[in-house]
Design a protein around this motif. Structure first.
Motif, PDB file in Angstrom:
ATOM      1  N   MET A   1       0.845  -1.198   0.000  1.00  0.00           N
ATOM      2  CA  MET A   1       0.000   0.000   0.000  1.00  0.00           C
ATOM      3  C   MET A   1       0.874   1.238   0.000  1.00  0.00           C
ATOM      4  N   SER A   4       0.254   7.256   0.080  1.00  0.00           N
ATOM      5  CA  SER A   4      -0.847   8.150  -0.313  1.00  0.00           C
ATOM      6  C   SER A   4      -2.201   7.549   0.013  1.00  0.00           C
ATOM      7  N   ASN A   5      -2.249   6.243   0.286  1.00  0.00           N
ATOM      8  CA  ASN A   5      -3.504   5.582   0.632  1.00  0.00           C
ATOM      9  C   ASN A   5      -3.687   5.429   2.132  1.00  0.00           C
ATOM     10  N   CYS A  37     -10.281  10.397   3.561  1.00  0.00           N
ATOM     11  CA  CYS A  37     -10.597   9.800   2.261  1.00  0.00           C
ATOM     12  C   CYS A  37     -12.091   9.511   2.202  1.00  0.00           C
ATOM     13  N   VAL A 126     -12.406   9.745  -3.721  1.00  0.00           N
ATOM     14  CA  VAL A 126     -11.863   8.691  -4.576  1.00  0.00           C
ATOM     15  C   VAL A 126     -12.993   7.825  -5.111  1.00  0.00           C
ATOM     16  N   GLU A 152      -6.964  -2.160  -4.683  1.00  0.00           N
ATOM     17  CA  GLU A 152      -6.209  -1.232  -3.831  1.00  0.00           C
ATOM     18  C   GLU A 152      -6.623  -1.434  -2.382  1.00  0.00           C
ATOM     19  N   TYR A 154      -7.063   0.888   1.171  1.00  0.00           N
ATOM     20  CA  TYR A 154      -7.104   2.223   1.776  1.00  0.00           C
ATOM     21  C   TYR A 154      -7.179   2.022   3.281  1.00  0.00           C
TER      22      TYR A 154
END
Length: 504
Positions: A1, A4-5, A37, A126, A152, A154
């Motif tokens: 990861m 930025s996540n 986020c 996002v 992905e 997060y």
């Protein structure tokens, strides 16, 4: 990861609750601004038939959050109250003072909220589809998601799930303690073009004999939303059902626009679900909690869902201001405080929505008596209108005031049954009305007891569902109903003074 996540707060779902929370948390004064986020499966404009009327209490909450501007530039229509229609008669129920609500296309309002979230400091919006929770050492630390076909992760110190009434994560967060949603009917919706409502800038509630209520409110310069309550199971031919049974009972000024809309527009439906809120923190997986319709739903008849969600965010934002998001014990305290701090407004709206639906969609003789009494109660004007509409609009969050007016309606319904003319027959197809003769009084007395009992059975379990903190299960369903009825009787004792006062 990638780094930025990694965030301080991850919000799953960019709807009413998610967008307002992301923006609200970004305004909290902290030594180090939060990184937030906001994850949403699709950022295209949603197209729904509910979530289009914001009560004055919701407008006030938007103002407190600093995002009242989201009502600008979306062709939102000022709403000044309600009009209840039955058998060709109507009664106006205006909001008190200068309070106003707003009605609009749901999608336009959501896009305005998302734009506000994107502009907020420290918020990343996002477009990705969350698929599962990520856990580490027994704590939820993020979600797995699919973005542009790629998987992905997060991660965040705190995860908030606000993915709406069809939540994919409801049971994953709370397991069986969340309880089950109850769906008794559906709203079937369409849009009327250039229709004229009985009272402009007022939501219209049409009471239809033998069927559920019909709602109408203007959502744009030329567009008026109609929502027709259809009880489960749905008839195989919805269009014919509406044309044959519903439309003929509606005000003549609306019948032709409805027929045109049914020919041009596809009928869409949404389930009307009820899900009482249960306390989070001890029953929730560490690191995550639910917000909005994923956690608490009420019947959309009163249009209070968005108001409850926005008020929840107002309270939650303040409680999270000085909390270490990495310490779950501190978050648990916040969730307990939040659960009870939101009760005055949330419980009032939740109870009122279902109680009114039971009355307005009455298919039982005793409930019909209460429905007639409710309509005539509104006709009295004064506090008999100001009190109920203050509750409905989210201006006066008070379950006690709600109990006062609910049982005042019950008492008044029984009085109406004894003293007002009722239909006693027909002559040449026309109904004949007369006051009940004295020899009918003994039977009416026992019927009055049944009506009073019915009122308690409607109100008691609803009140019980709000004051308990745990979720009911199959083993305690019957006992909670009995306890709710007894609680309703206690509420009568407490509210007797308010009821007498409301009746003058």
């Amino acid at each position: 990861m990638s780094s930025s996540n990694a965030y301080d707060v991850l919000v799953v779902g960019a709807g009413i609750a998610g967008c307002s929370l992301a923006h609200g948390l970004s305004t909290i004064p902290r030594s180090k601004p939060l990184r937030i986020c906001l994850l949403e499966r699709s950022l295209s404009e949603p197209d729904r038939i509910v979530g289009e009327l914001l009560q004055p209490g919701g407008v006030i909450a938007l103002r407190k959050l600093g995002i009242e501007k989201c009502l600008e530039g979306i062709d939102a229509i000022p709403v000044k109250g309600y009009c209840v229609v039955e058998d060709g008669k109507s009664v106006e129920i205006p909001y008190p003072g200068r309070h106003e609500g707003r009605s609009f296309h749901h999608g336009k309002f959501i896009m305005a909220l998302r734009a506000a979230a994107k502009e907020a400091k420290g918020v990343d919006v996002v477009e990705a589809s969350a698929t599962e929770l990520v856990e580490q050492n027994g704590r939820v630390v993020g979600v797995k998601a699919t973005k542009l076909g790629e998987k992905e992760e997060y991660r965040a110190d705190l995860v908030v799930v606000a993915d709406g009434c069809f939540s994919n994560f409801r049971t994953a967060v709370m397991g069986s303690s969340i309880g089950k949603t109850v769906t008794r009917s559906h709203f079937v919706g369409a849009i009327l073009e250039d229709a004229s409502l009985p009272i402009p800038n007022h939501g219209t509630v049409a009471l239809v004999k033998g069927f559920g209520p019909v709602l109408l409110y203007q959502i744009g310069e030329h567009d008026t939303r109609i929502l027709i309550d259809v009880k489960a199971p749905l008839p195989p031919d919805l269009k014919s059902h509406i044309l044959d049974h519903i439309v003929p009972q509606l005000p003549p000024i609306l019948q032709q626009p409805i027929r045109i809309a049914l020919d041009k527009d596809r009928l869409r439906r949404m389930p009307n679900s009820f899900l009482p809120a249960v306390s989070q923190g001890t029953t929730t997986k560490p690191g995550v909690f639910l917000l909005g319709d994923s956690w608490n739903m009420r019947h959309p008849l009163t249009g209070g869902g968005m108001t409850v969600a926005l008020n929840d965010v107002v309270i939650l934002r303040s409680l999270l201001a000085n909390v270490d998001l990495r310490q779950w014990s501190e978050i648990q305290k916040v969730l307990r405080t939040w659960h009870w701090s939101r009760k005055p407004l949330a419980s009032t709206v939740n109870i009122l929505s279902v109680a009114l639906y039971d009355l307005f969609g009455a298919d039982d003789e005793d409930l019909k008596v209460l429905r007639t009494g409710c309509f005539k109660y509104f006709e009295r004007g004064g506090e008999c209108v100001n009190g109920p509409v203050s509750l409905l609009s989210g201006i006066a969050p008070s379950p006690l005031l709600l109990a006062s007016h609910f049982f005042a309606v019950a008492f008044y319904s029984i009085w109406v049954m004894f003293t007002h003319p009722g239909q006693v027959g027909t002559i040449k197809g026309q109904p004949v009305y007369a006051r009940p003769p004295l020899h009918h009084y003994p039977a009416l007395f026992f019927k009055g007891i049944r009506v009073f009992w019915t009122a308690c059975v409607v109100f008691g379990p609803l009140l019980w569902s709000e004051i308990r903190w745990w979720a009911p299960n199959e083993n305690v369903k019957s006992s909670s109903t009995i306890a709710g009825f007894l609680l309703g009787l206690v509420a009568i004792g407490w509210m007797i003074y308010g009821a007498v006062d409301a009746l003058g």
